[in-house]
Design a protein around this motif. Structure first.
Motif, PDB file in Angstrom:
ATOM      1  N   PRO A   1      82.172  19.939 -39.695  1.00  0.00           N
ATOM      2  CA  PRO A   1      80.830  20.155 -40.256  1.00  0.00           C
ATOM      3  C   PRO A   1      80.049  21.251 -39.531  1.00  0.00           C
ATOM      4  O   PRO A   1      79.414  22.092 -40.178  1.00  0.00           O
ATOM      5  CB  PRO A   1      80.146  18.803 -40.093  1.00  0.00           C
TER       6      PRO A   1
ATOM      7  N   ASN B   1      92.219  27.900 -43.753  1.00  0.00           N
ATOM      8  CA  ASN B   1      93.190  27.995 -44.837  1.00  0.00           C
ATOM      9  C   ASN B   1      93.836  29.356 -44.939  1.00  0.00           C
ATOM     10  O   ASN B   1      94.910  29.500 -45.501  1.00  0.00           O
ATOM     11  CB  ASN B   1      92.495  27.729 -46.171  1.00  0.00           C
TER      12      ASN B   1
ATOM     13  N   ILE C   1      91.833  20.891 -44.492  1.00  0.00           N
ATOM     14  CA  ILE C   1      91.220  20.590 -45.790  1.00  0.00           C
ATOM     15  C   ILE C   1      89.751  20.208 -45.671  1.00  0.00           C
ATOM     16  O   ILE C   1      88.939  20.586 -46.493  1.00  0.00           O
ATOM     17  CB  ILE C   1      92.039  19.496 -46.504  1.00  0.00           C
ATOM     18  N   GLN C   2      89.417  19.453 -44.636  1.00  0.00           N
ATOM     19  CA  GLN C   2      88.019  19.105 -44.422  1.00  0.00           C
ATOM     20  C   GLN C   2      87.546  19.919 -43.237  1.00  0.00           C
ATOM     21  O   GLN C   2      88.018  19.708 -42.135  1.00  0.00           O
ATOM     22  CB  GLN C   2      87.861  17.620 -44.104  1.00  0.00           C
TER      23      GLN C   2
ATOM     24  N   PHE D   1      69.474  22.241 -38.966  1.00  0.00           N
ATOM     25  CA  PHE D   1      70.263  21.774 -37.830  1.00  0.00           C
ATOM     26  C   PHE D   1      69.430  21.857 -36.558  1.00  0.00           C
ATOM     27  O   PHE D   1      69.352  20.901 -35.781  1.00  0.00           O
ATOM     28  CB  PHE D   1      71.542  22.608 -37.704  1.00  0.00           C
TER      29      PHE D   1
ATOM     30  N   THR E   1      76.035  34.106 -42.184  1.00  0.00           N
ATOM     31  CA  THR E   1      74.983  33.900 -43.171  1.00  0.00           C
ATOM     32  C   THR E   1      73.754  33.323 -42.491  1.00  0.00           C
ATOM     33  O   THR E   1      73.835  32.749 -41.398  1.00  0.00           O
ATOM     34  CB  THR E   1      75.430  32.916 -44.265  1.00  0.00           C
ATOM     35  N   THR E   2      72.626  33.508 -43.132  1.00  0.00           N
ATOM     36  CA  THR E   2      71.382  32.929 -42.637  1.00  0.00           C
ATOM     37  C   THR E   2      70.879  31.969 -43.687  1.00  0.00           C
ATOM     38  O   THR E   2      70.453  32.398 -44.756  1.00  0.00           O
ATOM     39  CB  THR E   2      70.327  34.034 -42.413  1.00  0.00           C
ATOM     40  N   VAL E   3      71.026  30.705 -43.441  1.00  0.00           N
ATOM     41  CA  VAL E   3      70.640  29.730 -44.456  1.00  0.00           C
ATOM     42  C   VAL E   3      69.758  28.650 -43.848  1.00  0.00           C
ATOM     43  O   VAL E   3      69.869  28.336 -42.659  1.00  0.00           O
ATOM     44  CB  VAL E   3      71.885  29.079 -45.112  1.00  0.00           C
ATOM     45  N   PRO E   4      68.871  28.088 -44.648  1.00  0.00           N
ATOM     46  CA  PRO E   4      67.945  27.086 -44.120  1.00  0.00           C
ATOM     47  C   PRO E   4      68.652  25.839 -43.581  1.00  0.00           C
ATOM     48  O   PRO E   4      68.096  25.161 -42.726  1.00  0.00           O
ATOM     49  CB  PRO E   4      67.078  26.731 -45.332  1.00  0.00           C
ATOM     50  N   SER E   5      69.848  25.558 -44.074  1.00  0.00           N
ATOM     51  CA  SER E   5      70.513  24.361 -43.539  1.00  0.00           C
ATOM     52  C   SER E   5      70.839  24.543 -42.059  1.00  0.00           C
ATOM     53  O   SER E   5      70.946  23.577 -41.316  1.00  0.00           O
ATOM     54  CB  SER E   5      71.768  24.026 -44.347  1.00  0.00           C
TER      55      SER E   5
ATOM     56  N   ARG F   1      81.926  36.325 -41.577  1.00  0.00           N
ATOM     57  CA  ARG F   1      80.645  36.678 -42.183  1.00  0.00           C
ATOM     58  C   ARG F   1      79.604  35.756 -41.590  1.00  0.00           C
ATOM     59  O   ARG F   1      79.830  34.564 -41.464  1.00  0.00           O
ATOM     60  CB  ARG F   1      80.682  36.427 -43.681  1.00  0.00           C
TER      61      ARG F   1
ATOM     62  N   ALA G   1      81.659  24.766 -40.101  1.00  0.00           N
ATOM     63  CA  ALA G   1      81.461  25.230 -41.474  1.00  0.00           C
ATOM     64  C   ALA G   1      80.028  25.714 -41.666  1.00  0.00           C
ATOM     65  O   ALA G   1      79.785  26.734 -42.307  1.00  0.00           O
ATOM     66  CB  ALA G   1      81.783  24.107 -42.453  1.00  0.00           C
ATOM     67  N   LEU G   2      79.088  25.000 -41.076  1.00  0.00           N
ATOM     68  CA  LEU G   2      77.679  25.348 -41.249  1.00  0.00           C
ATOM     69  C   LEU G   2      77.360  26.711 -40.634  1.00  0.00           C
ATOM     70  O   LEU G   2      76.550  27.464 -41.161  1.00  0.00           O
ATOM     71  CB  LEU G   2      76.808  24.249 -40.611  1.00  0.00           C
TER      72      LEU G   2
ATOM     73  N   ALA H   1      68.769  26.163 -40.093  1.00  0.00           N
ATOM     74  CA  ALA H   1      67.474  25.881 -39.474  1.00  0.00           C
ATOM     75  C   ALA H   1      67.251  24.372 -39.389  1.00  0.00           C
ATOM     76  O   ALA H   1      66.747  23.858 -38.389  1.00  0.00           O
ATOM     77  CB  ALA H   1      66.353  26.546 -40.278  1.00  0.00           C
TER      78      ALA H   1
ATOM     79  N   ASP I   1      87.757  30.124 -41.733  1.00  0.00           N
ATOM     80  CA  ASP I   1      88.384  29.267 -42.725  1.00  0.00           C
ATOM     81  C   ASP I   1      89.821  28.998 -42.273  1.00  0.00           C
ATOM     82  O   ASP I   1      90.621  29.924 -42.187  1.00  0.00           O
ATOM     83  CB  ASP I   1      88.374  29.993 -44.078  1.00  0.00           C
TER      84      ASP I   1
END
Lengths: 1230, 455
Positions: free
Chosen positions: A1108, A1119, A1104-1105, A1136, A1128-1132, A1126, A1111-1112, A1134, A1117
């Motif tokens: 961190p 579940n 469920i949790q 990190f 992804t390229t996300v600033p979060s 997949r 997930a980033l 970066a 998943d």
């Protein structure tokens, strides 16, 4: 079609329709393809590799399939990657870790023709291989370490399945065996080699890790089974079966009856229960050793647990509440079905099969304790019940029964008196499931009878409604007889031996309790329902060993341990200790010069001291000691007292005896003529809350107070000891007292006085103290006091209260002190023993008698009923257990006496079933190339995507089968290909360091081909969002080789490994809190994250949790089945790399190693730069890069506060390391 | 921040436009998209009260419940158990009064919100499928009461993309993890860019937002060095747009360290605004901070902003004592009224949909006559909508005399979702995603737009 409309306020942005599938319902229409001709359901062919123009490029047959595709498009394959690129690619691919600098260099220098093959072999043999490829399987089977119901209960042994998967890949377990073990490992284990028993049982974790739902997850077991079937379908068949739960599958040939045929198989399977908010303890964990070994060990274990429990209880320590029960413990299983307090439904769950108004209640708990001493509940059936039944298949006992031909059965029962009671009866039977009973016990309101076969029942004896009776049956299967004992403790009647039913076929696989003779075929009449008595049932046991005689005492099968016996003397020791100490708390054992220790509480000014000078000379009731208590005189408030627990209550205690000795000293000088202050003795409820009696004194008089009136009882002499004895009559609310003085050789006549307890006293006494709160303020005299007592037993006060000189009783005090020390030491030993027993008990309760797995076992085999629209309370037709019927495959062999999992496993791995091998081959290909030959790796159905290279898929599948399902052989086939050796850039025109060529000129930019992409136009399934193999689509023909970014686990492992902080040991369980303390709820669910430096595959994964980090970085998943990750390229992400404490910590660790570690022997900064460069990027830096690093370090240091310090160097080098760790070069694989 | 995504569409889009890497669609999951038809609302502020707010003590006046308090009532289900149960009607804790020009009755529990009734459409006929927190919470957020599915915020992000390339499209501000945890804002099978970014009020609302390098100058130095490394690396790999995207993501992250703190920095908001929300200057505690930050996010173009007032404990789950609703109401009442007023004053209420809901209501009855709390009640409860496209100053639907069942105009959670999507310009049956062999949607296979709440 929706209107494409420009949104007001958004300028300069190209607007698109919401996804293709969102706007065009075309995908919702039924495909026109006939399932019978759907490619995936066709037999696997072994196609001849196609002819190609450039045969010299090909290294293997598979290359010809790829090259033929490229040539059809008029394209050439990408040139071969250099050796460094290839070894980095293949090493990360197979192990998830980068090759070392030495491995790279050695391969670069190895010119032998089979150098690449040798590398592949070395990597496949590495234990790191299973950790990498097992992780992909764990994605597909949605592995988690928690159950996923509302409180997300931890599953401490789930890791055994995780490690099973890793080991299976490492051992190159043939795929079909791997499949079979995960479906039916427990059944295969029974008939397989002993040394493989554990791994096969652990394999069934695949089923057990199915997601749980709700706060009482057993009530949502139908959803868990949905998850099982869904995941099984996607994992092994590449089919989405979940749709057929509510209706026939809209697209694939899966009718709802097929779904419920599978459902029946899993409903007949017993899933280990992980605990939930309502029932917070786990159950039915599966032994990793066979029954013939586990059953005796369970018995030893139960005895040990029982003995330790008694010990711990006897020691007054809390008994841990975790329960672990043998799967065959029918009563224990029953116990755990009880609704927790406040729970919603007290239901029975599989493997019980049941009908009718059966309740699990505390009222139905039997008083007999010879078999299950710890029970709390039993089952009850109300009077007049029309039809009911309760039964369970017997599996594990089967073998033992055959070997040891005797079997003992225990049942406690009670008929419930009712006005309606007539001649109707209930039935208890054992025999063949759905067939002939070996014997039946008929239970009417007032008698029990035994029937075997068609004969007239033999009366066993009478029963008294409302009274419990015990029934014990001894079956001798060789002689085919049964002997019965019926009775209560001290009154047992024996019947038999009687012949077992003649027409019973000898199979004993079921125990049933019910209202009649269903299925017996014997024409039994058990009476009218309305006249059937109410019935309570408990302590059902079936076991190979004999039973203890019926008893309300715990069976003495286990002999009390020495500690247990010793603990029984503890009470006597404590009584003796108490009497030696008196309530003066053992002043004798305390330290002279200190304030009194517990149980005493010193007054607020803490001037109270224990001292030898304060020893009372009285020996009337307590031997002469050597220590008393002293309080200096003066005006300040002071005192000391003690809480007495438990309290004496007026309505429970009639008389209470109290005593104390005291002596007043001088009033300190400087009183200024003030009247002398007083002391008070208080006995009552609370520390001053509600006094029962109080006495006051100064140095010169003892008095009491009644309202405002002071009444002097006796004059006192300063410096003389007095003893006060009190007898309280709590009921009459009066007291009598004696005051005796002891002067030097002088006999004082005792003063006897009596009075009423205070009218305001509330009836309880739990506190005694002496303090200086008094009638008269002013400086009080110094006080000595000793020999306190408050007890129910009379005190010999007033009879032998004469002072005895110390000299007359030499050694008495010393002996008392010695005895106190002895007892205290003995009690300490006992306490330590008890605590150690409590620890052992806790450990046993947590760990069980032997390793257990979160797996499955056989339940009670039953065909399932179709649930109309997926609602369990809307039953439809019953369907035979089986597999899918409509794919044109062989039907599954029917199962009768088993769940059918073994038959399902055979059906799945039948060579005639083309799906499992094709699906797995596609998964392996996908993990190497970023995209499967079939892109929808979990969906080979009519709505899935067609294979880009159908012939290649079948070619590889044929090869896979030829090797018996060797995944490592498949890897070799793929990795030794020319396709795998391609560069990840299309053309060789760019030299290192060349300027960027405008992409617009590139001819290789792929174009979406909607026909080939199928439904890929929908947002989320298009190639770009799928991530790092983004430049790919089915039109690219697997050329060039796809570049990819490291996945979540690889990223974390890479950082740790590069910084020298990766722990390569194999992970096991997680540091979960002890199950004895679990109380997780949806309001306070289990949430945790455990950090370690082992590989990321060993991180604790919560349903469920999400973790961190995982997930980033797009981890799976937990579940649902994740076929393709997949990226992804996300600033979060970066953020990190810029700011996360882990990155900073690891970088600093490496910097310090480089600067101080003896292993590096690098002294100059540029040496250090080269060293960290090689450590992280696994290459030597170019001279320009060294110069750049030097400039960076200098600039960085200079911007720090004290540039010359060694800390500045470390900080600068750490920063440089972070630059490398965050670089694309470090994190991407060409 | 756990599991949050800060996908900035600008990065990928700019690169793609400049370098022509991929086709236009699909490459950027957050590219602004037009919905199916002209929308009334451009964004949603979703106010979720965790634990189950009692409808009969707040938005649903039941005179009979006052009159018949203590009398028995028979129900066929209680706390998930079927059967015939005799229950006792329980008097509401707060009295009701008419408010505003429209005269909608609201209880004294929400005195500030009561003054905003002319902006609200109160729905008194909400109904959910599950009596348990976890499932009902999952249901009101994802339309699924059992299996994890994408959250409504993720669906909106998926459907609309984002207007502001420098902020995530879906932000959740919650002090604690709710029932069902992060599944409440998970994108599930939708692309990860659509998952909610969890902002936790406090010192570091988003993980790793604070620079750890000694100074900004030094961090810039690191970034420059990394950029040089990456440019060299990319020289031979020019066709791969994601290498560039990753480079750009560092630049954006660097910028975010400046911009996000600015977003959370309320110091430039006036005293009057602080007073409007009832927010103490400098405080990040309580719903007032969440509401004011929500307005700032809405101003900056975030599509879906969810505020959760509490977590999986210490919330509206007043089994033991209804008076515990008091402090929880105080926490949210004035801030929500302030938010509505602030949005109206700034003209934002015209294109912002504000939704207020809980996962279910609370029983109007109890098993014993003197019980002071109320149990879970999903048969009927109350929610409200305000702002863009909503029939302001109205009441929709009704519960029966005692507030036990829906009496008229039932609004199931699926209908509620369908209506929210409708206001955003979506046909809820066509906002789908193909996954595991079928097209999924927020409203499963049900849901009808509730026309009666539309202006």
């Amino acid at each position: 079609m929706s209107i494409i409309k420009t949104m007001v306020g958004v300028v300069g942005v190209v607007l698109a329709v919401v996804g293709v599938s969102a706007a065009t319902p075309a995908s919702a229409t039924k495909p026109s393809v006939d399932p019978a001709s759907h490619w995936a359901f066709q037999p696997v062919r072994d196609p001849v590799p196609p002819a190609v123009a450039d045969a010299s490029w090909c290294r293997s047959a598979l290359d010809r399939f790829i090259l033929a595709g490229l040539e059809r498009q008029g394209r050439k394959p990408a040139p071969e990657a250099d050796r460094r690129t290839w070894i980095r690619r293949v090493t990360l691919d197979l192990t998830g870790l980068a090759p070392s600098q030495e491995e790279i260099e050695s391969f670069e220098q190895d010119s032998s023709p089979n150098a690449a093959e040798a590398v592949i072999d070395r990597l496949l043999a590495s234990p790191r291989y299973g950790e990498r490829w097992g992780r992909h399987w764990l994605d597909v089977v949605r592995y988690a370490d928690t159950a996923g119901e509302t409180a997300d209960y931890p599953v401490p042994v789930a890791w055994r399945y995780r490690n099973y998967v890793i080991e299976a890949f490492n051992a190159d377990k043939p795929y079909f065996e791997f499949v079979s073990e995960q479906i039916a490992g427990d059944l295969l284990a029974r008939n397989g080699p002993r040394e493989r028993y554990a791994e096969r049982v652990a394999a069934t974790g695949f089923l057990a890790i199915s997601r749980r739902f709700g706060f009482d997850s057993e009530n949502y077991h139908h959803l868990t089974l949905q998850d099982t079937i869904d995941t099984m379908g996607q994992t092994f068949l590449g089919l989405t079966l979940g749709c057929a739960r509510c209706h026939n599958h809209k697209y694939d040939p899966v009718p709802a009856t097929d779904y419920y045929a599978l459902y029946g198989i899993f409903e007949s399977t017993r899933f280990a229960f992980p605990g939930s908010e309502q029932k917070q303890r786990s159950r039915a964990m599966v032994p990793l050793i066979p029954p013939e070994e586990s059953l005796p060990r369970w018995r030893d274990y139960e005895n040990r647990v029982a003995s330790l429990t008694r010990t711990v209880q006897r020691a007054g320590l809390p008994v841990p509440s975790a329960l672990l029960r043998s799967i065959d413990d029918l009563d224990g299983d029953f116990e755990l079905q009880a609704p927790a307090s406040g729970g919603s439904k007290g239901v029975l769950v599989p493997p019980w099969v049941y009908d009718g108004p059966i309740a699990v209640t505390t009222e139905a708990q039997s008083p007999f304790k010879h078999r299950y001493p710890g029970g709390r509940v039993g089952a009850s059936i109300p009077a007049g019940t029309q039809t009911w039944r309760l039964g369970q298949a017997l599996h594990r006992l089967g073998r033992s029964v055959r070997e040891a031909h005797r079997l003992s059965i225990n049942l406690d029962l009670k008929t419930v008196p009712d006005t309606m009671v007539g001649s109707g009866s209930h039935r208890f039977w054992v025999g063949r499931d759905g067939g002939q009973p070996a014997l039946e016990v008929l239970i009417s309101a007032q008698s029990l009878s035994l029937r075997t076969g068609l004969g007239v029942p033999v009366t066993l004896g009478t029963v008294t409604p409302g009274s419990w009776v015990n029934v014990q049956l001894d079956l001798d299967r060789k002689a085919r007889t049964v002997s019965v004992r019926l009775g209560t403790p001290g009154s047992v009647r024996s019947v038999g031996p009687q012949q077992l039913a003649r027409d019973w076929d000898g199979v004993l696989d079921f125990v049933g309790l019910d209202s009649g003779a269903a299925g017996t075929g014997a024409g039994t009449e058990t009476g009218a329902a309305a006249s059937r008595p109410g019935l309570c049932l408990d302590n059902l046991a079936i076991q190979p060993e004999p039973l203890a005689p019926v008893s309300t005492e715990v069976a003495s099968a286990s002999i009390a341990s020495p500690l247990e016996r010793a603990l029984s003397e503890r009470d006597a020791l404590e009584r003796e200790l108490a009497s030696l100490r008196g309530i003066d708390g053992g002043f004798e054992g305390q330290k002279a010069g200190s304030p009194p220790a517990k149980p005493w509480r010193p007054g607020p000014n803490s001037r109270v001291r224990i001292r030898p000078e304060s020893q009372s000379p009285f020996t009337g009731w307590m031997p002469l000691g050597a220590l008393g208590i002293h309080m200096p005189g003066g005006p300040a408030y002071d005192g000391f007292g003690q809480s007495l627990s438990p309290a004496w209550k007026r309505d429970q205690t009639s008389r209470l005896h109290a005593a104390f000795d005291f002596r007043c000293g001088e009033v300190p000088a400087g009183g200024g003529g003030e009247p002398e202050g007083t002391w008070r003795f208080y006995l009552g409820h609370g520390a001053g809350t509600s006094a029962a009696v109080e006495l006051f004194w100064s140095g010169s008089e003892l008095f009491r107070i009644d309202g405002d009136r002071k009444e002097v009882v006796a004059p006192l002499r300063r410096g003389q000891w007095y003893q006060v004895g009190l007898v309280l009559d709590l009921k009459a609310r009066r007291y009598e007292a004696t005051l005796r003085g002891s002067g030097a050789g002088e006999t004082s006549a005792p003063v006897v006085f009596s009075g009423a307890l205070y009218p305001g006293w509330d009836g309880a006494i739990d506190d005694v103290f002496i303090d200086s709160y008094g009638h008269r303020p002013g400086p009080k005299p110094a006080l000595d006091a000793d020999n306190f007592a408050v007890q129910e037993a009379p005190l010999p006060i007033g009879h032998s209260g004469l002072a005895v000189a110390v000299a007359e009783n030499p050694g008495a005090g010393e002996r008392r002190r010695q005895r106190l020390t002895e007892i205290e030491a003995r009690l300490k030993t006992l306490q330590e023993g008890a605590e150690s027993a409590a620890r052992e008990l806790e450990q046993l309760l947590v760990e069980g008698p032997f390793p257990l797995a979160y797996g499955v076992s056989e339940g009670t085999p039953r065909d399932a009923v179709v649930q109309v629209r997926g609602e369990p309370d809307q039953p439809g037709q019953r369907v035979r257990r089986g597999a899918l019927s409509a794919l044109g495959l062989n039907p599954m062999a029917p199962a009768t006496a088993t769940s059918g999992r073994l038959e399902l496993a055979r059906w799945l791995t039948d060579p005639a079933n083309p799906l499992p091998a094709r699906v797995m081959v596609n998964r392996i290909w996908q993990q190497h190339f970023g995209r499967g030959l079939v892109e929808s790796a979990n969906d080979f159905g009519l709505r899935g995507q067609a294979p880009s290279h159908p012939e290649l898929l079948d070619h590889l599948t044929s090869e896979f089968r030829r090797t018996g399902g060797s995944i490592k052989a498949l890897h070799r086939l793929i990795l030794n290909s020319a396709v795998y050796r391609q560069r990840s850039e299309p053309e060789p025109w760019v030299a290192e360091g060349s300027p960027v060529r405008p992409v617009a000129d590139s001819a290789s930019c792929p174009v979406d081909d909607p026909a080939a992409a199928g439904a890929a136009g929908a947002p989320g399934t298009s190639a770009a969002i799928r991530g790092n193999s983004s430049a790919r689509d089915p039109g690219d023909g697997f050329s060039p080789f796809p570049r990819r970014r490291l996945g979540a686990e690889e990223t974390r492992d890479a950082i740790l490994e590069a910084c020298g902080d990766l722990d390569l040991s194999v992970g096991a369980g997680h540091p979960f809190p002890s199950p004895t303390r679990w109380g997780y709820t949806q309001h306070g669910p289990y949430v945790a994250s455990y950090e370690h430096h082992r590989r990321s595959v060993y991180l604790m994964t919560q349903r469920i949790q999400r973790h961190p980090f995982l997930a980033l970085f797009d981890g799976a998943d937990p579940n649902a089945s994740t076929a393709v990750r997949r990226t992804t390229t996300v600033p979060s992400q970066a953020l990190f790399f810029l700011n996360d404490p882990m990155v900073h910590r690891e970088a600093e660790h490496l910097a310090r190693t480089a600067q101080t570690g003896s292993q590096t022997r690098e002294t100059t900064e540029s040496d250090q730069v080269v060293w960290v460069f090689r450590r992280i990027l696994r290459r030597s830096p170019e001279p320009a890069e060294v110069a750049e690093a030097a400039a960076f370090l200098a600039q960085y240091r200079n911007a720090l506060k004290s540039p010359a310090s060694s800390d500045a160097s470390t900080q600068a080098l750490s920063a440089w390391i972070r630059v490398l760790l965050g670089s694309n070069e470090f994190l991407t694989v060409d | 921040m756990v599991g949050g995504s800060l996908m900035f569409p600008g990065i990928v889009r700019d690169l793609l436009a400049r370098e022509g890497g991929l086709g236009s669609t699909g490459a950027d999951p957050l590219i602004p998209r037009a919905p199916h038809f002209t929308p009334k609302a451009k964004r949603v502020i979703f106010l979720y009260m965790s634990g189950g707010v009692s409808h009969v003590d707040s938005w649903d006046p039941k005179p009979r419940l006052f009159a018949d308090a203590g009398k028995t009532v028979t129900v066929d289900e209680f706390q998930g158990r079927k059967g015939n149960f005799t229950m006792f009607a329980k008097r509401p804790q707060w009295d009701f009064a008419r408010h505003g020009r429209c005269g909608t009755e609201v209880s004294g529990l929400f005195p500030h919100m009561a003054r905003c009734v002319d902006d609200l459409c109160v729905i008194r006929s909400m109904t959910s499928d599950h009596t348990n927190h976890y499932e009902a919470t999952l249901g009101i957020h994802t339309g699924s009461f059992t299996f994890a599915r994408p959250s409504i915020g993720s669906w909106v992000s998926y459907g609309l993309g984002t207007e502001n390339s420098n902020l995530p499209s879906f932000v959740v501000i919650a002090p604690k993890s709710p029932y069902a945890g992060g599944q409440v804002w998970a994108s599930d099978f939708l692309p990860g860019a659509h998952q909610g970014t969890w902002v936790v009020p406090g010192q570091e609302p988003v993980a790793n937002l604070h620079r750890r390098s000694p100074s900004e100058e030094l961090q810039a130095l690191e970034m420059a060095a990394m950029n040089r490394m990456n440019l060299r690396h990319r020289a031979a790999r020019a066709t791969d747009p994601l290498l560039a995207a990753r480079m750009k993501s560092f630049e954006t992250a660097f910028g975010m360290q400046m911009e996000l703190p600015e977003l959370f920095d309320l110091s430039r908001e006036t005293d009057a605004t602080h007073a409007l929300y009832g927010l103490e200057r400098g405080s990040t505690r309580g719903f007032a901070w969440q509401c004011l930050v929500a307005r700032r996010l809405a101003e900056r173009g975030v599509r879906f902003i969810e505020l959760i007032d509490s977590g999986s404990s210490d919330n509206w789950d007043a089994h033991g004592d209804m008076t515990l609703h008091g402090p929880l109401a105080t926490n949210v009442d004035r801030p929500i009224a302030g938010l509505l007023n602030d949005l109206r004053q700034r003209g934002m209420l015209e294109d912002t949909l504000v939704v207020w809901t809980s996962e279910f209501g609370r029983t109007p009855f109890n098993a014993t006559a003197d019980h002071r709390g109320r149990e879970h009640h999903h048969w009927v409860f109350s929610s409200w909508l305000a702002g863009a496209g909503v029939k302001a100053g109205s009441v929709y639907g009704a519960s029966d005399d005692l507030g036990i069942r829906v009496a008229t105009d039932r609004v199931h959670v699926h209908d509620f979702h369908a209506t929210i999507l409708h206001l955003l310009g979506f046909d809820h049956e066509r906002l789908t995603h193909h996954h595991n062999g079928r097209d999924y949607r927020l409203t499963d296979v049900a849901g009808e737009v509730v026309r009666g709440v539309l202006s």
